[in-house]
Each structure stands twice: as structure tokens, then as C-alpha cells.
Enzyme design. Structure first.
Site, short mmCIF file in Angstrom:
data_model
loop_
_atom_site.label_atom_id
_atom_site.label_comp_id
_atom_site.label_asym_id
_atom_site.label_seq_id
_atom_site.Cartn_x
_atom_site.Cartn_y
_atom_site.Cartn_z
N HIS A 131 0.93 -1.14 0.04
CA HIS A 131 0.00 -0.27 -0.06
C HIS A 131 0.90 1.09 -0.07
O HIS A 131 0.76 2.00 -0.84
CB HIS A 131 -0.98 0.11 1.10
CG HIS A 131 -1.69 1.32 1.48
ND1 HIS A 131 -2.54 1.77 0.74
CD2 HIS A 131 -1.67 2.24 2.60
CE1 HIS A 131 -3.01 3.00 1.04
NE2 HIS A 131 -2.29 3.18 2.33
N HIS A 154 4.52 6.68 5.37
CA HIS A 154 3.18 7.49 6.21
C HIS A 154 2.59 6.88 7.21
O HIS A 154 1.75 7.34 7.81
CB HIS A 154 2.26 8.10 4.82
CG HIS A 154 1.25 7.00 4.35
ND1 HIS A 154 1.60 6.17 3.24
CD2 HIS A 154 0.11 6.73 4.65
CE1 HIS A 154 0.63 5.38 2.90
NE2 HIS A 154 -0.33 5.74 3.83
N GLU A 157 2.33 5.65 12.98
CA GLU A 157 0.86 5.02 13.43
C GLU A 157 0.88 3.60 13.81
O GLU A 157 0.25 3.19 14.74
CB GLU A 157 -0.14 5.32 12.52
CG GLU A 157 -1.42 5.11 13.03
CD GLU A 157 -2.70 5.40 11.91
OE1 GLU A 157 -3.87 5.55 12.76
OE2 GLU A 157 -2.36 5.83 10.89
N ASP A 158 1.45 2.86 12.89
CA ASP A 158 1.15 1.23 12.75
C ASP A 158 2.38 0.40 13.02
O ASP A 158 1.93 -0.91 12.98
CB ASP A 158 0.55 0.97 11.34
CG ASP A 158 -1.05 1.68 11.14
OD1 ASP A 158 -1.45 1.92 11.98
OD2 ASP A 158 -1.02 1.75 10.02
N ASP A 217 -3.10 8.26 -0.59
CA ASP A 217 -3.62 7.38 0.25
C ASP A 217 -5.06 6.74 0.11
O ASP A 217 -5.58 5.71 0.01
CB ASP A 217 -3.23 7.75 1.65
CG ASP A 217 -3.66 6.80 2.83
OD1 ASP A 217 -3.14 5.77 2.93
OD2 ASP A 217 -4.66 7.27 3.49
N ASP A 234 -24.54 17.22 -23.60
CA ASP A 234 -23.24 17.22 -23.30
C ASP A 234 -22.51 15.67 -22.66
O ASP A 234 -22.06 16.31 -21.58
CB ASP A 234 -22.67 18.49 -23.18
CG ASP A 234 -23.28 19.06 -21.75
OD1 ASP A 234 -24.06 18.23 -21.53
OD2 ASP A 234 -22.69 19.96 -21.09
#
Length: 722
Positions: free
Chosen positions: A63, A87, A91-92, A154, A274
Site C-alpha cells: 500500500h 506515512h 501510527e502502525d 492514500d 453534453d
């Protein structure tokens, strides 16, 4: 279908590229890239995410790599690419901010930390919290806009792979994308990303509607062939004849774009004109106007569909000429004309500021300074008195295109598309807005709800003693006007709001067999952090708070049990004079869920009109006859008659099938009248009994999706008004 070679972003990046592949993508536009830095970030990210899996079962690190690949399509700098790779680490994983600073420097660490904080914002929560989250979002943007670019990439990759999530999570993420990230990308000038985010969300939020659009496209192509190469050849031939060097590209518009236009203009697919767009990339700005002249000489231009964003650029740097012409076989086609440099900004938007070419920062005279863009964007939000006003400002600002109007003295006033003379008046000064009693557009008196167009001259007519009307809230479109009107109404008309709020509260409390006593309202005020029960009533009356929410605050268990009760027709409308019964105007046939207003008549009860009913224009000079009305909240009985105008193929069994489709949606057909019979088609009016606007929309969608239905419209007839 003709592709815009070299102009569109690359198709979805391969999720399984390695460090060498990613570096190759970066070197394509930046041969001087710091390969060691990117390779180090790649290895660090892969190590930190080792053992983690995505919902699809793939290694999680695919990812961040895919996000980085998306950002290479915008030719962004090394710091942004590295941020994409890292990124999710803080956090993870076991990675820390200080470790990222040590390995990759403070600039990248701050960017990664900024993306982490954005990820932790729950932007789809309740409105009050959503407003505060928007404030935080804009604060993050103001520190470094690259944080938002990484977050958008992301979200784009997550939406491309959303099928691996649980269905309820898919809907929540898709709606959040549609509400926040897609319009934000559009506001930043990244139109390609906005369109893809919208279409990916549309696939989840309303798959039936999207499939219906695609089926219609297939049918249209089967009947007419692929018209894009034909029209492209026509335009190229015209340009060759005039000696103009330019590239021409064509495409069909995205399903969501078509769906939104169908909803906005209340048109069936077959009546849309259109649905194809063409882009002409010219050499110089002068050539753009030569292209325009050549096209207008060859085909008729459609009135009201010309916009010159070269002479009046958008705030995000967008420059282009838009025109719509009646082309081959009378088909309307939209043509956008711009230079190569203008196109680069149109594709990258604000991100063009960081774009590289051949190892150096690209010099594009049309790219805007992100700091100045953010300053202009946030300038309007500083005076918002509370979170909800701020949220309203932000949403309107992100969704809006602009029109430029003139004062009688020739000063330019910039307003969002769809703005009215009310918005124009308040943009000049709050005092002018408060005292507005009418307006002239290009010298002609017009209703206050008239939508202003580019280049019009607007004169505001004022009168002493005039004060804002409650109906102006629905007429105004800008956050500034709406906030000023609400403030004035709260101050000047507080007593009327309290009276209306008391009636709304009485009805809501009676539905759960309770009384809206002063003690109950004071208790609710404490629970809602308001100063008094009177303030609760004032907010209910001004539509800032729902009476049902107040009931639910005090009696949550009872409110839940009574939530399925059907509202009878005699209790459908709130705000009527004592003892009066409302009559629905047959010219607009307003239904629950639509904004309404009452018009009084001598000797009988008020007549209920939809707020956008053309018949209201005849009452513009009689404000004393207007009264504020609201539909009672809840599930209404299916007794609201609405007429639809439908054209169907003249073949056996089709009418019966249409009636069955309507019945399957639990709507009753009360009358049916043929108004035109042809050998191949029938046109008829069908009277339906529906619950509300959502019910009507479901019925019309089910019918319109049938392949033998040519057109379907809501029938409105001014001859049927009182």
C-alpha cells in the site's frame, strides 16, 4: 475512445513494484533524485511493516509503495515520495517520530507526522465534531500542503482496493470520500483525482445508479457507434482549415458526473446532451482564442455555456476556456481550450508548485503559491462564530465554482456558482444584505432567488426598516450570507423562533406521550450545554436543532420505540396558524423532505409550495403573505400525490411492467392519463401516492432504469396553482 496520451495520470500503479521500479518512475521526471534516500526509506518501510497484511491478504507494505507510485504521476519531490513510503510507520509500527528524524531528517518527519494526525481525524463523525476536524484539517494543510497530497493519494489507493473491506466499512469510507476528499481534490485543482474518487465512491454508494448509466452508454454506443473519434476528426479538420496547431482529445464523461447532472437538472439520460467532453491543447494563449473562434464559426455555441477562465482564472490557478457547441448530428459537446502549461496546472492543481521536470523544479507561470492559495481559502473562515458556521463555509467553498458579477459602478464581485442577489448584497456589506428588498440584473427586476451568471451587472434595491426574511436561508448559497441572516433572525426574530420551536417541541413530545414542560426543556438544555429551555426552543424554531433530538436526549428508549410511527397527513406540516389545515399547491406538489413555504389566502388555510416553485415569483412583492412551514420529522404516510410525465415504447406489456415496477416500490397509482399517442411511443401522466422525496426518488429510479422508458420527469404545471 480516444485517449489523452501523456496527459492523463497513469492507470492504477502496480501494487507489487520493487525499489528499482519506483526509482525508475521517479527518474523519469527527476534524474537528479536522491536514490539512496528513497531506497533507504523503501527498505525501512518494508522492515517496519513486515508481517502486516492488508484486508486482501497482501503484504501491507504494497500500500505505501502504491501511494508513492501515485505521487510520481504528479512528478513530486523526493521528500513527498519518501513520506508516502513512511506515512503509516509512526501510527502502525514500532517506528517513532524521533527515529524518523534521525534517519530521514526533520522535514520528512514532520510530513509523516502530519499525515498520521490526519489519518486519526474521524472526518465522518457527527456535524459538530466534523466541523472541529475540518479546522484541524485546514491547520495541517497550512503547515505543509504536501501532507494533504499524500493523504489524497492514500485515500485514492484505498478506494481502488476498497472491495476487500466489509460492506458497511466500504459505504462509510466511500461517503466520507464523496463528502470530503473528492471536493477537496477538486478545490486544489486536481480534477482527475476528484473524478476518480467520485466514481470509485459512486460505485459503492449507489451501484445501481452507476450500472444504469453504464448500460445506457452501451446502448447509446450500439445505436450511434463511437462518436468520439468522429467529433475529434471534425474539430481537427476545422483547426487545420484555420491553420491552428493544436492537439485534440475526447472522452465520455464519468458516470458520477452524468448522474449528478441528471439530478441537478432533473433530466433523464436520454435528454442529456453534453455527455462527451473534448480538450484542445494549443501552443499559445493567442492560439486558444483562435481555436475558440474557429469552433464557433463552424458550430453554433450554446447560450449560457461559455466561461473564460483564462482572463478570469480560478483561485487554484486553473485557466481554460469552456464552451459548449451543437456539433455532429446536433449533439452538444463541451470543449475545453488551454495551453500545455495551463493543462499541467489543470491536472496537478496546487501540486504543480512541487512538480519536477528533468531534475529541476518545473517553472510554470500559472502554478499558484500554495501559501497564498491557503491564505485566500481560509480568509473567509476566520469570522465564523461557531463550528457549524465554519463547516458550512468550508463545504460551500470546496464545492463551488465561481461567477464574476459587476456592481453598477463596474466593481467585480466574485461569488460561487449558483449565487443569488441575496449573496451579492451580503458580499458587498452586511447592512446592504439586511436591507435588501429586490434586485435588478442587467437593468431588469428579478426575483431574489435568481441564479446569477458570469458577466451580469447587479443592482441591489434597499429600503429602510427592511430586515432579513426566514426564507432567505434557502435562497442564499454563500456561508457569509447564511451566517449573517441567521444572526439577524436570532436577534430580531427570537420571539417568533421560540413560538415556532414551542409548537415543534409540543408535537415531538406528544408523539412519545410526554409534555414539553418548562422543566423538561430546562433539563434538556443542561444536557445539551445550553443556557436555558428558551434557548432550546429558539434553536428548534430556527432549524438549528431537531425537536426529535431533544426528545431523544430526554427519553432515548421511548423515542427509539416510537421511531417507526407513521405521521398522519393532518400532522404532516408544522407552523400553521391555530386550527388551520394546510393545502398542497398542485403546481409544485411538494412532498416531505423538500423545503416548503406557506402562502396565505383570504378565507382559507395556507397553501404549501416547494421553496423553488416558480409560482412563488408572483408573491415576491407580498412578503406579509409568506409564512415559515416545516414538515414533521419522521415516517410519513404514503398519501402525498405527485404527477410524473413518462414516455414509453408502444409495445405489448410495457405499461403493465411499469405499473408493476411502481407497485414493487410500495407506491400507489391513483390516476393515469395518456396525453400523446404515437405509433412508436406513448406519453402519459401518472399520479403516484408517495411518502416523501426519498420514496419518490426510489420510484423514479426504478422506472427510469427500464430500457423501454425513454424519458421520465416530475410534472409541474403552473396552470394548476391556486
Amino acid at each position: 475512445m480516444t485517449a489523452e496520451a501523456g496527459l492523463q495520470p497513469l492507470a492504477g500503479a502496480d501494487d507489487h513494484i520493487d525499489a528499482d521500479d519506483l526509482l525508475s518512475l521517479v527518474r523519469n521526471y527527476n534524474p537528479k533524485t536522491n536514490e539512496a534516500l528513497i531506497r533507504s526509506a523503501f527498505e525501512y518501510g518494508r522492515e517496519m511493516h513486515a508481517g502486516q497484511l492488508r484486508h486482501s491478504g497482501e503484504p501491507y507494505f504494497t500500500h505505501p509503495v502504491a501511494v508513492a507510485a501515485i505521487l510520481t504521476e504528479q512528478r513530486l519531490d523526493d521528500a513527498t515520495i519518501v513520506t508516502a513510503l513512511l506515512h503509516d510507520t509512526i501510527e502502525d509500527t514500532r517506528s517513532t517520530y524521533s527515529e524518523v528524524v534521525e534517519r530521514f531528517g526533520p522535514e520528512i518527519a514532520k510530513l509523516v507526522d502530519g499525515v498520521t494526525k490526519l489519518t486519526n481525524l474521524q472526518l465522518s463523525n457527527r456535524e459538530s465534531k466534523q466541523a472541529e476536524n475540518f479546522r484541524k484539517l485546514f491547520m495541517a494543510m497550512s503547515k505543509d500542503l504536501r501532507v494533504i497530497l499524500v493523504k489524497l493519494a492514500d485515500r485514492l489507493h484505498n478506494m481502488r482496493t476498497i472491495r476487500h473491506m466489509r460492506s458497511e466499512k466500504q459505504r462509510q469510507k466511500a461517503q466520507e470520500t464523496m463528502d470530503i476528499y473528492a471536493p477537496l481534490a477538486g478545490r486544489m485543482g486536481m480534477q482527475w483525482m476528484r473524478e476518480e474518487l467520485e466514481d470509485l465512491s459512486f460505485r459503492v454508494v449507489n451501484p445501481e445508479a452507476r450500472s444504469s448509466i453504464l448500460r445506457r452508454f452501451i446502448t447509446l454506443q450500439r445505436e450511434t457507434g463511437d462518436v468520439i473519434p468522429k467529433i475529434t476528426d471534425d474539430i481537427e479538420a476545422v483547426l487545420d482549415k484555420h491553420g491552428v496547431q493544436a492537439q485534440v482529445f475526447g472522452r465520455a464523461k464519468k458516470p458520477y458526473s452524468i448522474w449528478r447532472k441528471m439530478q441537478d437538472k432533473k433530466l433523464a439520460f436520454s435528454r442529456l446532451s453534453d455527455i462527451y467532453g473534448f480538450r484542445v491543447i494549443a501552443e499559445t494563449e493567442d492560439d486558444c482564442y483562435r481555436v475558440l473562434g474557429a469552433i464557433h464559426q463552424r458550430w453554433k455555441s450554446v447560450p449560457g455555456r461559455f466561461k473564460d477562465y483564462i482572463s478570469q482564472p480560478k483561485s487554484n490557478g486553473y485557466r481554460s476556456i469552456h464552451t459548449t457547441v451543437s456539433g455532429r448530428d446536433g449533439k452538444q459537446v463541451e470543449v475545453q481550450i488551454r495551453t500545455r502549461q495551463m493543462h499541467e496546472v489543470a491536472e496537478a492543481g496546487v501540486a504543480a508548485h512541487w512538480s519536477y521536470r528533468d531534475g529541476v523544479r518545473a517553472e510554470n507561470p500559472f502554478a499558484v503559491d500554495p501559501a497564498k492559495w491557503l491564505e485566500a481559502l481560509t480568509e473567509r473562515f476566520e469570522n465564523a462564530e461557531d463550528h457549524d458556521e465554519f463547516l458550512e463555509h468550508v463545504k460551500l467553498e470546496m464545492y463551488s465554482d465561481q461567477v464574476f458579477c459587476f456592481t453598477p459602478k463596474g466593481d467585480v464581485v466574485k461569488l460561487p456558482r449558483g449565487a443569488t442577489p441575496i449573496d451579492f448584497a451580503y458580499s458587498i456589506h452586511t447592512r446592504i444584505g439586511h436591507s435588501c428588498v429586490g434586485a435588478k440584473v442587467d437593468g431588469l427586476r428579478v426575483p431574489l432567488w435568481t441564479r446569477l451568471k458570469n458577466g451580469q451587472s447587479v443592482e441591489v434595491i434597499t429600503a429602510e426598516g427592511q430586515s432579513p426574511q426566514a426564507t432567505w436561508i434557502d435562497i442564499a448559497t454563500t456561508g457569509r450570507a447564511k451566517a449573517a441572516i441567521r444572526r439577524s433572525l436570532r436577534e430580531v426574530d427570537r420571539g417568533r423562533y421560540i413560538k415556532l420551536g414551542r409548537e415543534l417541541a409540543r408535537v415531538a413530545f406528544e408523539q412519545v406521550d410526554k409534555k414539553a414542560s418548562d422543566k423538561a426543556l430546562d433539563t434538556a438544555a443542561k444536557a445539551l450545554n445550553l443556557e436555558s429551555g428558551e434557548e432550546v426552543l429558539a434553536r428548534i424554531g430556527s432549524a438549528e436543532m431537531s425537536a426529535r433530538d431533544v426528545v431523544a436526549q430526554l427519553y432515548p428508549e421511548i423515542a427509539d420505540k416510537r421511531d417507526d410511527g407513521v405521521i398522519e397527513s393532518k400532522r404532516a406540516v408544522i407552523g400553521l396558524p391555530p386550527g388551520a389545515r394546510a393545502q398542497r399547491a398542485q403546481c409544485c406538489q411538494a412532498v416531505p423532505g423538500e423545503r416548503i413555504v406557506g402562502i396565505t389566502y383570504p378565507g382559507k388555510g395556507p397553501v404549501v409550495h416547494a421553496i423553488d416553485c416558480p409560482a412563488l415569483a408572483s408573491f415576491d412583492e407580498y412578503p406579509e403573505r409568506w409564512i415559515d412551514l416545516h414538515w414533521t420529522e419522521g415516517r410519513h404516510a404514503a398519501v402525498h400525490n405527485v404527477t410524473v410525465d413518462v414516455t414509453i415504447s408502444n409495445e405489448n406489456g410495457i405499461l403493465g411492467r411499469i405499473c408493476t415496477l411502481i407497485g414493487e416500490q410500495n407506491a400507489n397509482i391513483s390516476d393515469l392519463h395518456f396525453i400523446d399517442r404515437k405509433p412508436d411511443f406513448f406519453r402519459l401522466l401518472v399520479d403516484l401516492d408517495v411518502r416523501d422525496a426519498e420514496h419518490l426518488h426510489a420510484v423514479m429510479m426504478a422506472v427510469e432504469a427500464d430500457s423501454d422508458v425513454a424519458t421520465l420527469d416530475r410534472f409541474r404545471n403552473l396552470d394548476r396553482r391556486p
